[in-house]
Design an enzyme around this catalytic site. Structure first.
Site, PDB file in Angstrom:
ATOM      1  N   GLU A   1     -26.611 -11.874  16.393  1.00 61.96           N
ATOM      2  CA  GLU A   1     -25.934 -12.986  16.023  1.00 61.96           C
ATOM      3  C   GLU A   1     -24.727 -12.881  17.106  1.00 61.96           C
ATOM      4  O   GLU A   1     -24.149 -11.689  17.044  1.00 61.96           O
ATOM      5  CB  GLU A   1     -25.827 -13.319  14.677  1.00 61.96           C
ATOM      6  N   ARG A   2     -24.261 -13.844  17.641  1.00 58.97           N
ATOM      7  CA  ARG A   2     -23.147 -13.961  18.508  1.00 58.97           C
ATOM      8  C   ARG A   2     -23.391 -12.910  19.601  1.00 58.97           C
ATOM      9  O   ARG A   2     -22.279 -12.413  20.163  1.00 58.97           O
ATOM     10  CB  ARG A   2     -21.922 -13.761  17.897  1.00 58.97           C
TER      11      ARG A   2
ATOM     12  N   LYS B   1     -20.912  -8.678   3.078  1.00 65.82           N
ATOM     13  CA  LYS B   1     -20.151 -10.052   3.506  1.00 65.82           C
ATOM     14  C   LYS B   1     -20.601 -10.649   2.306  1.00 65.82           C
ATOM     15  O   LYS B   1     -21.863 -10.783   1.984  1.00 65.82           O
ATOM     16  CB  LYS B   1     -20.794 -10.450   4.739  1.00 65.82           C
TER      17      LYS B   1
ATOM     18  N   GLU C   1     -19.700 -17.980   3.666  1.00 68.18           N
ATOM     19  CA  GLU C   1     -20.740 -18.717   4.627  1.00 68.18           C
ATOM     20  C   GLU C   1     -22.151 -18.592   4.165  1.00 68.18           C
ATOM     21  O   GLU C   1     -22.986 -18.339   4.837  1.00 68.18           O
ATOM     22  CB  GLU C   1     -20.670 -18.119   6.202  1.00 68.18           C
TER      23      GLU C   1
ATOM     24  N   ARG D   1      -8.260 -23.442   5.076  1.00 67.98           N
ATOM     25  CA  ARG D   1      -8.805 -22.355   5.370  1.00 67.98           C
ATOM     26  C   ARG D   1      -8.135 -20.974   5.615  1.00 67.98           C
ATOM     27  O   ARG D   1      -8.479 -19.967   5.301  1.00 67.98           O
ATOM     28  CB  ARG D   1      -9.959 -22.541   6.507  1.00 67.98           C
TER      29      ARG D   1
ATOM     30  N   ASP E   1     -10.693 -17.201  12.213  1.00 73.12           N
ATOM     31  CA  ASP E   1     -11.984 -16.644  12.597  1.00 73.12           C
ATOM     32  C   ASP E   1     -12.301 -15.979  14.249  1.00 73.12           C
ATOM     33  O   ASP E   1     -12.585 -17.042  14.876  1.00 73.12           O
ATOM     34  CB  ASP E   1     -13.096 -17.629  12.439  1.00 73.12           C
TER      35      ASP E   1
ATOM     36  N   GLU F   1     -10.716  -5.512  11.623  1.00 80.75           N
ATOM     37  CA  GLU F   1     -12.043  -5.851  12.153  1.00 80.75           C
ATOM     38  C   GLU F   1     -11.674  -6.784  13.378  1.00 80.75           C
ATOM     39  O   GLU F   1     -11.077  -8.046  13.456  1.00 80.75           O
ATOM     40  CB  GLU F   1     -12.814  -6.954  11.102  1.00 80.75           C
TER      41      GLU F   1
ATOM     42  N   GLU G   1     -17.725 -14.414  21.514  1.00 76.40           N
ATOM     43  CA  GLU G   1     -18.139 -15.567  20.726  1.00 76.40           C
ATOM     44  C   GLU G   1     -17.178 -16.526  21.073  1.00 76.40           C
ATOM     45  O   GLU G   1     -17.825 -17.769  21.480  1.00 76.40           O
ATOM     46  CB  GLU G   1     -18.469 -15.490  19.274  1.00 76.40           C
TER      47      GLU G   1
ATOM     48  N   TRP H   1     -15.261 -27.275   9.347  1.00 75.36           N
ATOM     49  CA  TRP H   1     -16.111 -26.810  10.387  1.00 75.36           C
ATOM     50  C   TRP H   1     -15.670 -27.876  11.522  1.00 75.36           C
ATOM     51  O   TRP H   1     -16.521 -27.635  12.720  1.00 75.36           O
ATOM     52  CB  TRP H   1     -17.445 -26.966   9.862  1.00 75.36           C
TER      53      TRP H   1
HETATM   54  O1  GCW Z   1     -17.296 -16.632  13.131  1.00 76.98           O
HETATM   55  C1  GCW Z   1     -18.342 -16.504  12.461  1.00 76.98           C
HETATM   56  C2  GCW Z   1     -19.445 -16.518  13.295  1.00 76.98           C
HETATM   57  C3  GCW Z   1     -20.599 -16.046  12.390  1.00 76.98           C
HETATM   58  C4  GCW Z   1     -20.384 -14.721  11.575  1.00 76.98           C
HETATM   59  C5  GCW Z   1     -19.174 -15.018  10.959  1.00 76.98           C
HETATM   60  C6  GCW Z   1     -18.960 -13.473  10.007  1.00 76.98           C
HETATM   61  C7  GCW Z   1     -21.851 -12.913  11.120  1.00 76.98           C
HETATM   62  O2  GCW Z   1     -19.701 -17.651  13.886  1.00 76.98           O
HETATM   63  O3  GCW Z   1     -21.922 -16.008  13.347  1.00 76.98           O
HETATM   64  O4  GCW Z   1     -21.481 -14.236  10.836  1.00 76.98           O
HETATM   65  O5  GCW Z   1     -17.970 -15.448  11.512  1.00 76.98           O
HETATM   66  O6  GCW Z   1     -17.750 -12.903  10.569  1.00 76.98           O
HETATM   67  O7  GCW Z   1     -19.514 -13.372   9.113  1.00 76.98           O
END
Ligand code: GCW
Length: 719
Positions: free
Chosen positions: A184-185, A304, A308, A353, A382, A404, A410, A560
């Site tokens: 993922e990413r 997590k 999401e 957010r 994010d 983090e 990404e 979003w």
């Molecule tokens: O920015 C978002 C990403 C998701 C990611 C999420 C996260 C792993 O688009 O792909 O999921 O953050 O950090 O949990």
């Protein structure tokens, strides 16, 4: 003119003919190349000093030290050999023997702790030795890599005296790797973990991964995606995890796993995953005991939760602290840690957010068990190309917060943009939270200094995959590298690290170092200008996050959509997070809060993050109107990328041909995409400003509608 063009065409075709097979460095060796030192005198000097070496001890780690030295010194020098301790020019020692050597040389070894080292040249004329001393084997390994860096960067060994220990305890990569090897990413191929062939088939790549990490002090790896597959905790996968843990142990690297909070229901046949339910608690205890039976030094869990769509304690009416503490209780008897992510923004909450993580976590300060760290993304939203630091840093004095960072790109151009993240990490780490008055930097929050925490951590979302060059782009290797260096020492400068990396990876030629370093140091700012200047954010393609898409307005949740974030309208652009708007500024300490409340004192890089301003607002630094400044930044950004590409081109012949060629191809894409971003964004925002793009600037070649029609269903790395 025509004549010149013809010659160029001729030259290009000749050179491309000559280069149908380009031999050279494909990037696999990263910054651990150890090529022969070309200066005869330097090589001779080093050979005299460290060509005869001795490593004491025969543990697995000391064997790794010996192997690395053998490989590295024989690569860089001539005929490096292992000799007896007495004859050695270089002596690497750990433990009690190191303590007595330290004592006899009046060196303070105690204070470097379990992972630190001391490097010292003794002063005995011809019998002078270079000592690498450490309290533990892994300290000796880190010291060895530090010494090798000295040679790799062509620095003198004379009078060398280094004493170093990490400022942060947990220096961890987070792999967002799925069990089917999709990352993922991820933009550098598949996951390097070949789950199907594990535990039996052990690629050399696993060892090289461990070497690279150890060389920069990374001491932990979370193997799987935070959007976790519960199967990772089944016996079938745990034997595979064990195989990796066994391989990484000699390099000082612990293995961690991301776990799904609802695992008791999904793989344990329970009816609930309520963290206060006795059966659930027992299930986790038993599961953790199983894990430790196979992996006695297992690091712990990353979670997590309630984010999401992921399950979490909230599903059972419990808090994040109750969820984290339940796992912490199961891990504590074995010495394991919980890294609980603060990246939450709930569907049902009607709050802006950027404010949600703070609102949810601050009230829980002091409620987490000792072996829990709360892992906070650097910014409040994010991983955007640029964000102000998250207001959680400084706001939870009684809870150790882990940083983090995202290493994978990404939101910053996948693996074709030339962006060095060191300067961005530095910007965040050196930001002043004012939590305990001036000088309360984010770095001091996370290294435990400010609030006296014993456990500290920094995580980086890995950019590693199966590509030959690991990261999809040679330059992006530097982001893995700088993450490790800054996790060891959050005060190290981005520039120092960039220079070291260039010398180890590309060239030791001072002029080349200066050019590439200059490109790297400005690359983040330049790329921010091409995408999200002046504090704009989240205006990239929906879902895959590829390319510009400020027009996105139809996704299921308001936050979003791009339009939610930029708020462009006839009256202006930007998100009012000041007191007159959603009042996100209240989450920061004074005097920052006041500074950010007023557009006149808000740093311009965050202007539209905190304020909605009219198109004719005068931007202080330039005197331009906001519209003109926005246009200027997009155009300047694209022009700067072009200039970077020219600088790179000018290095042809001075770099390894294959490294040169790979980066050149990526630069071409970066250039094209910067223009694409510029055109699409300027045309889109122009609808609202109603103002012209200055005549002197090139007109976008396509219409806005054309840009809006572009679609990329198969863009890589999707979630
Ligand atoms: O920015 C978002 C990403 C998701 C990611 C999420 C996260 C792993 O688009 O792909 O999921 O953050 O950090 O949990």
């Amino acid at each position: 003119m025509k004549y010149i063009v013809m010659i160029c065409v001729l030259l290009v075709s000749v050179s491309s003919l000559a280069s149908s097979i380009i031999e050279g460095e494909d990037g696999y060796r990263l910054w651990l190349k150890y090529d022969p030192i070309t200066s005869a005198s330097l090589k001779k000097k080093y050979t005299q000093q460290v060509g005869r070496f001795h490593v004491t001890g025969d543990t697995e780690t000391m064997q790794v030290v010996r192997d690395e030295l053998n490989y590295a010194l024989n690569g860089m020098l001539t005929d490096a050999t292992v000799v007896s301790q007495k004859q050695a020019g270089l002596l690497v020692v750990a433990g009690d023997q190191a303590s007595s050597l330290a004592a006899s040389n009046s060196l303070d070894l105690k204070s470097v702790g379990d992972e630190g080292y001391v490097i010292h040249q003794t002063n005995d004329g011809d019998a002078s030795q270079i000592l690498v001393l450490a309290n533990t084997d892994v300290g000796a390994l880190y010291g060895t890599y530090r010494l090798l860096r000295q040679l790799q960067t062509h620095q003198p060994l004379d009078g060398l005296s280094v004493s170093s220990s990490p400022d942060i305890d947990l220096r961890v990569l987070n792999h967002w790797d799925n069990l089917d090897r999709h990352v993922e990413r991820g933009y550098a191929g598949q996951s390097i973990w070949d789950w199907h062939k594990l535990p039996d088939y052990r690629y050399q790549r696993y060892i090289d991964y461990a070497r690279a990490n150890a060389s920069i002090g990374i001491n932990g790896t979370v193997l799987n995606n935070v959007n976790a597959d519960p199967l990772i905790l089944t016996p079938h996968y745990l034997t595979k995890v064990k195989a990796l843990a066994d391989m990484f142990r000699p390099y000082g690297i612990k293995v961690y796993l991301s776990v799904k909070f609802s695992s008791p229901q999904l793989i344990g046949d329970l009816d609930t995953s309520d963290p206060l339910d006795p059966e659930v608690r027992q299930w986790w205890k038993d599961k953790v005991a199983d894990v430790y039976q196979q992996i006695p030094d297992f690091g712990g869990f990353l979670v997590k939760a309630n984010s999401e769509g992921q399950p979490g304690p909230g599903d059972f009416g419990r808090t994040h602290a109750e969820g984290a503490n339940m796992l912490a209780s199961a891990l504590a008897p074995h010495g394991g840690t919980v890294m609980w992510r603060a990246f939450v923004y709930a569907n049902e909450k009607n709050e802006e957010r950027s404010k949600q993580a703070y609102s949810e976590f601050k009230p829980l300060d002091g409620k987490f068990k000792d072996n829990v760290l709360v892992q906070v993304k650097n910014g409040p939203i994010d991983f955007q190309p640029r964000e102000p630091f998250s207001p959680l840093f400084g706001a939870m004095p009684d809870t150790p917060l882990m940083m983090e960072f995202q290493i994978t790109m990404e939101y910053l151009g996948f693996s074709t943009h030339f962006v060095y993240l060191g300067s961005m990490y530095e910007e965040v780490l050196q930001s002043d939270t004012y939590a305990r008055g001036e000088g309360s930097t984010v770095a001091k929050v996370i290294d435990g200094d400010l609030f006296n925490h014993n456990v500290t951590g920094m995580a980086g979302v890995a950019n590693i995959g199966t590509d030959r060059n690991w990261t999809g782009h040679i330059i992006l290797q530097s982001n893995w590298y700088v993450f490790g260096r800054m996790a060891w020492d959050p005060q190290v400068s981005a520039k120092t690290v960039a220079d070291d990396w260039i010398r180890m990876t590309l060239s030791n030629d001072d002029k080349v170092v200066a050019s590439v370093s200059d490109m790297m140091m400005k690359s983040h700012e330049v790329t921010v200008n091409t995408m999200t200047p002046l504090g704009l954010h989240h205006i990239m393609g929906a879902g895959h996050h590829y390319g510009p898409a400020p027009w996105v307005d139809s996704l299921g949740r308001a936050d979003w959509n791009s339009v939610y974030y930029h708020r462009a309208a006839k009256d202006g652009i930007g998100f009012d997070r000041s007191e007159s708007g959603v009042n996100a500024v209240e989450q920061y300490f004074s005097p920052l809060k006041e500074q950010l409340s007023d557009p006149a004192t808000t740093p311009e890089k965050y202007l539209l993050w905190f304020h909605h301003l009219p198109w004719d607002y005068e931007v202080k630094s330039s005197g331009r109107t906001l519209w003109n400044e926005l246009v200027h930044r997009y155009y300047q950004g694209a022009a700067d990328v072009e200039e970077m590409a020219d600088t790179w081109d000018s290095l042809e012949g001075k770099l390894d041909p294959l490294q040169f060629h790979q980066v050149q191809m990526a630069m071409d894409i970066h250039e094209k995409e910067a223009i694409w971003w510029r055109n699409a964004c300027v045309l889109y925002f122009q609808q609202f400003s109603g103002q012209p793009i200055p005549e002197t600037l090139p007109k976008p070649e396509k219409s806005l509608a054309d840009y809006q029609k572009m679609s990329f269903p198969h863009a890589p790395g999707q979630g």
